[in-house]
Design an enzyme around this catalytic site. Structure first.
Site, PDB file in Angstrom:
ATOM      1  CE1 TYR A  88      -3.268  -2.800   0.279  1.00  7.77           C
ATOM      2  CE2 TYR A  88      -3.663  -2.222   2.568  1.00  7.77           C
ATOM      3  CZ  TYR A  88      -3.947  -2.994   1.471  1.00  7.77           C
ATOM      4  OH  TYR A  88      -4.923  -3.952   1.555  1.00  7.77           O
ATOM      5  CG  LEU A 127     -19.259   1.463   4.005  1.00  5.42           C
ATOM      6  CD1 LEU A 127     -18.860   2.835   4.531  1.00  5.42           C
ATOM      7  CD2 LEU A 127     -20.758   1.239   4.183  1.00  5.42           C
ATOM      8  NE  ARG A 150     -12.561  -1.878  -4.123  1.00  8.07           N
ATOM      9  CZ  ARG A 150     -13.059  -3.081  -3.819  1.00  8.07           C
ATOM     10  NH1 ARG A 150     -14.363  -3.238  -3.738  1.00  8.07           N
ATOM     11  NH2 ARG A 150     -12.272  -4.105  -3.598  1.00  8.07           N
ATOM     12  N   GLY A 151     -17.034   2.930  -0.960  1.00  3.38           N
ATOM     13  CA  GLY A 151     -17.832   4.149  -0.894  1.00  3.38           C
ATOM     14  C   GLY A 151     -19.094   4.108  -1.718  1.00  3.38           C
ATOM     15  CB  SER A 159     -20.533   5.401   1.728  1.00  2.00           C
ATOM     16  OG  SER A 159     -20.518   6.387   0.701  1.00  2.00           O
TER      17      SER A 159
END
Length: 334
Positions: A58, A211, A213-214, A217
């Site tokens: 990452y 979620l 990746r949004g 959300s």
């Protein structure tokens, strides 16, 4: 809000009911604010979150160094409660390109040496290869992690994004604490074979992408502009008609959330929490306000009528588009 604990499988530790997935603080979702990222990590520790999830790839080590910095600055009691889960094995080029996966025993130990240094710790709590190396039997990769456990460099062995057959082979090699895999209202593929297998073997689930990746959300809009470095710009679920279809699912979910007086994100996380005590959702918040919202899911009780309504609004298989581009889907086991 009370932060309860859940078992990370029968061989793993007790961890907080929510974990913090830290990837977005370093990669794949556009620019992140370093100070806000560290403040979010500290807020999570202060709230009782114990499980911090990262990967050595990452930001090519950036995320591990960020967590290390946050842990060093945290009060001793909070620092000591933190359990760090690390994924390894993904090969990256200087330009950020993906070059495959390496699960060879020598590579496992090499990756671990660098992670220990970047994190500034003497052991990694949960260690796992990010994706199966097709050229190396899982027994060899897990066996190498088991040697690190014997020497005290790793506490628990995990798996990531593998199918039922690989899970069984790994568990026959060494005790496996948990499987990290995507699981959400619109990513329910584990329910057919993988989840029954982990439950049979006493292996926990750390669920990422709760979620999506949004996407679910409640904050993502169809007109949002995504940068070139944002994974969602090439994710099938965020494209054209797929996105419009998926956001319609979110609006159906929003009606249920509003009736309960909670946010869409909170009801989506609460749904994952409701799926079993052996499942720990990883919340990918990189700002304190989003983290605080996610914490509110712990206070949401979903009654049978709520679960039925959610199932009707977002039934299994309702999402349009795969969860990864085709090239990345090829590295996943079902």
């Amino acid at each position: 809000m009370t932060m309860h604990t859940r078992p990370l499988g029968t061989t793993g530790p007790q961890v907080s009911a929510l974990g913090l997935g830290c990837m977005g603080m370093s990669a794949l979702y556009g620019e992140a604010d370093r100070a806000e990222s560290i403040a979010t990590l500290h807020a999570a520790l202060e709230a009782g979150v114990t499980l911090l999830d990262t990967g050595d790839f990452y930001g090519m080590g950036h995320n591990e160094m960020l967590i290390g910095e946050a842990l060093r600055a945290a009060p001793a009691a909070r620092r000591e409660q933190a359990l760090v889960s690390v994924k390894f094995g993904a090969l990256r080029g200087p330009d950020g390109s993906w070059l495959g996966y390496d699960g060879r025993p020598a590579a496992v130990k090499n990756f671990a040496a660098h992670s220990l240094q970047r994190l500034g710790v003497d052991h990694i709590d949960v260690y796992r290869i990010a994706r199966l190396d097709p050229d190396v039997p899982i027994e060899e990769t897990v066996g190498a992690i088991a040697e690190l456990v014997e020497k005290g460099y790793v506490r628990h062995i995990g798996l990531s994004e593998v199918g039922a057959g690989t899970i069984r082979r790994a568990a026959a090699t060494a005790p496996i604490s948990d499987l990290q895999i995507e699981y959400s209202l619109i990513s329910r593929g584990i329910e057919d074979e993988i989840l029954p297998t982990t439950r049979e073997l006493g292996i926990g689930i750390t669920a990422y992408g709760v979620l999506s990746r949004g996407l679910i959300s409640g904050h993502f809009t169809a007109d949002r502009q995504l940068g070139a470095g944002d994974f969602r710009a090439m994710s099938p679920r965020f494209q054209g008609d797929n996105l419009r279809h998926n956001l319609n699912l979110v609006e159906a979910l929003r009606k249920i959330a509003e009736q309960k007086g909670v946010s869409v994100a909170q009801i989506a996380i609460a749904w994952v929490l409701s799926r079993g005590e052996d499942i720990v959702p990883l919340v990918g918040a990189r700002r304190r306000d989003r983290f605080t919202e996610a914490l509110g899911a712990l206070d949401v009780t979903l009654e049978p009528a709520d679960l039925a309504a959610i199932e009707e609004a977002v039934p299994a298989g309702a999402a349009a588009g795969d969860r990864y581009p085709a090239a990345q889907m090829a590295h996943l086991e079902s």
